[in-house]
Motif scaffolding. Sequence first.
Motif, PDB file in Angstrom:
ATOM      1  N   LEU A 106     -51.015 -22.897  90.736  1.00 27.30           N
ATOM      2  CA  LEU A 106     -52.415 -22.481  90.859  1.00 27.30           C
ATOM      3  C   LEU A 106     -52.784 -21.417  89.827  1.00 27.30           C
ATOM      4  N   LYS A 107     -51.872 -20.479  89.628  1.00 28.61           N
ATOM      5  CA  LYS A 107     -52.139 -19.414  88.626  1.00 28.61           C
ATOM      6  C   LYS A 107     -52.283 -20.018  87.231  1.00 28.61           C
ATOM      7  N   LYS A 108     -51.433 -20.969  86.940  1.00 28.36           N
ATOM      8  CA  LYS A 108     -51.448 -21.578  85.609  1.00 28.36           C
ATOM      9  C   LYS A 108     -52.752 -22.322  85.369  1.00 28.36           C
ATOM     10  N   LEU A 153     -55.761 -19.909  85.172  1.00 30.67           N
ATOM     11  CA  LEU A 153     -55.761 -19.155  83.904  1.00 30.67           C
ATOM     12  C   LEU A 153     -56.277 -20.011  82.752  1.00 30.67           C
ATOM     13  N   GLU A 154     -55.838 -21.269  82.717  1.00 29.29           N
ATOM     14  CA  GLU A 154     -56.315 -22.165  81.668  1.00 29.29           C
ATOM     15  C   GLU A 154     -57.815 -22.383  81.778  1.00 29.29           C
ATOM     16  N   GLU A 181     -60.104 -20.356  83.120  1.00 32.79           N
ATOM     17  CA  GLU A 181     -60.820 -19.138  82.737  1.00 32.79           C
ATOM     18  C   GLU A 181     -60.827 -18.961  81.226  1.00 32.79           C
ATOM     19  N   GLN A 182     -59.710 -19.270  80.599  1.00 33.12           N
ATOM     20  CA  GLN A 182     -59.657 -19.142  79.133  1.00 33.12           C
ATOM     21  C   GLN A 182     -60.621 -20.116  78.470  1.00 33.12           C
ATOM     22  N   LEU A 183     -60.692 -21.348  78.986  1.00 35.49           N
ATOM     23  CA  LEU A 183     -61.594 -22.333  78.409  1.00 35.49           C
ATOM     24  C   LEU A 183     -63.038 -21.907  78.552  1.00 35.49           C
ATOM     25  N   LEU A 184     -63.407 -21.385  79.732  1.00 35.49           N
ATOM     26  CA  LEU A 184     -64.777 -20.929  79.948  1.00 35.49           C
ATOM     27  C   LEU A 184     -65.110 -19.724  79.095  1.00 35.49           C
ATOM     28  N   SER A 185     -64.160 -18.829  78.949  1.00 35.50           N
ATOM     29  CA  SER A 185     -64.429 -17.619  78.170  1.00 35.50           C
ATOM     30  C   SER A 185     -64.654 -17.938  76.694  1.00 35.50           C
ATOM     31  N   ARG A 186     -63.963 -18.949  76.147  1.00 31.70           N
ATOM     32  CA  ARG A 186     -64.137 -19.306  74.750  1.00 31.70           C
ATOM     33  C   ARG A 186     -65.490 -19.972  74.493  1.00 31.70           C
TER      34      ARG A 186
END
Length: 538
Positions: A48-50, A53-54, A56-61
């Motif tokens: 779930l963490k993995k 995290l992926e 959130e990183q995609l949305l942030s970019r």
Amino acid sequence: MHGGIFKVCLVVVTAIVNHPLLFPNNSTAVPADDDFIHQKLREREENLKKHLLELEQLLSRQEEPAEDDAKTESKELEGESGWDLWSTVSMVIFLMIEVWRQDFKDNNSPEQSKEEDDLVFIGNNCHGVVLPDKPILTIFYDQYIHATTHDAVRSREFVEGFADDLLEALRSLCNRDADMEVEDSICIGSMYENWRVNRPLICDLLVPFAPPEPYRFRCQPWVSDPSLGPDKQSYGTILVCGPDDEPSGCVCDKKRLGEDMLCLLHHPTNNRKVNKDINLLCSTNTNYLDIGQVMKWFQTAVTKAWSKISHKYEFELTFSHLDSPGALRVKFKSGKVISFNITPVVQYEDTDLYFISHFPSMPREVSSGIYWMLSFAVYERRFLKDFAKKLPDNSCHLSCLQIMTFLHSKQCHITGSSGLTTYHLKTVLMYLLLSRPSTDWGNVLLEERLRDMFKSLEKSLLEKKLNHFMVGNSKLPNTVNLPEHFRVAEPLNLFRSFVLNRDLYQKTLSMFYEMLKNATVVINEYSLHLPNGTTKPS
């Protein structure tokens, strides 16, 4: 913070959906090994963490400018720390649910298993059982039971005449100053209520006895003796009293004489010498009448009485059961056998109640004891006799009891005896007589009334409650003339043993339903003719 809440909800929902207690049909059993559970939780947590995290990183970019990278990084660190906190709380909640599930399972398993034992019989009820119809029941009654009833009349006549002769011989051998005084016999039970069907045909007789003067018996039933606990309901004690126990030295019943009348026989001026050698049959170091002593005395007395008159008869007289001295067996030279029970009893005051060591139909091992059972047999016979006058001619009430008794006897031969007795069947009938109009007992309604008896008995068995018909029954007719303190007493549950003994209850309930299932087969087996009138092949 919102991301942390979302994560913990996701973990909790996953735990609930996969928990076997809440959704048993959609899951398998939870492994009992705690290490295995923790390992699975850690694997799910890492996955779930993995994925989160992926995401959130995609949305942030895609949505946030490059200058906010530092802030995003700090939020991610904050989210990760929040995730660790909420994950720990979620795991604790999950483990608490698991511990509660194990405790719930351990604490409720015995109760559930007991309930399941009782529920086994739910599908087997009287509504689903096919009993023989009216023509088959009529044929069975006419060909089997009616013939038995005819034989019973001749057996009763012989037993009554022989018992009178035997008791007269017993009285002639007794010393009135030192021995117990025996009165005339009293006929009771199924043979004299005209519903006995089981062979051998056994007559039951009560023989009241009393101590020599100036002694007397003082009976103390459970309804008047607070010292007798619940386990001694229907029992009582018999105190042997001497002249010194009465202020006036009189052993007569003052209710018969009147308070102002003088007793010339037992007045203090009559200084009758008390015989110190009298055997009053008391228990050791007490003044209470002992059952074992009475049984030994009665067996010896009957043996001596038979020795005196045996030359007059051309048959053998023996004791049927060593543990029941009053169970006698007559064997003629032709091979015919007649059995009867002649049981010593003590009359309760000026009533038709009698203290008895054991009921003749249920012989028990003779032992030393001071607790006597109370017999209402005379009142029961009176009730059935009086009530029959209100019923239609050729009524079916005794036929129902006879058929039910017959089926019970045959089932006991197959599965063995249980806690259900013929006295319980008789009690069910007497209650049913009071609950239905007299017009419902016509002979044409035999099948319906027989089914009613089975239903009433089933209801009592499932409730483990069948009250004594005489004790505490406010609907009892006044013509029975039962003493008032027994009429208003607390009801006496005849099925109390089923509440205390679960194994006996299960065995009895199983036997009852087997009797229902086998009813048609058994009746057809013992009928001499088929419903169409053709003779059954031999």
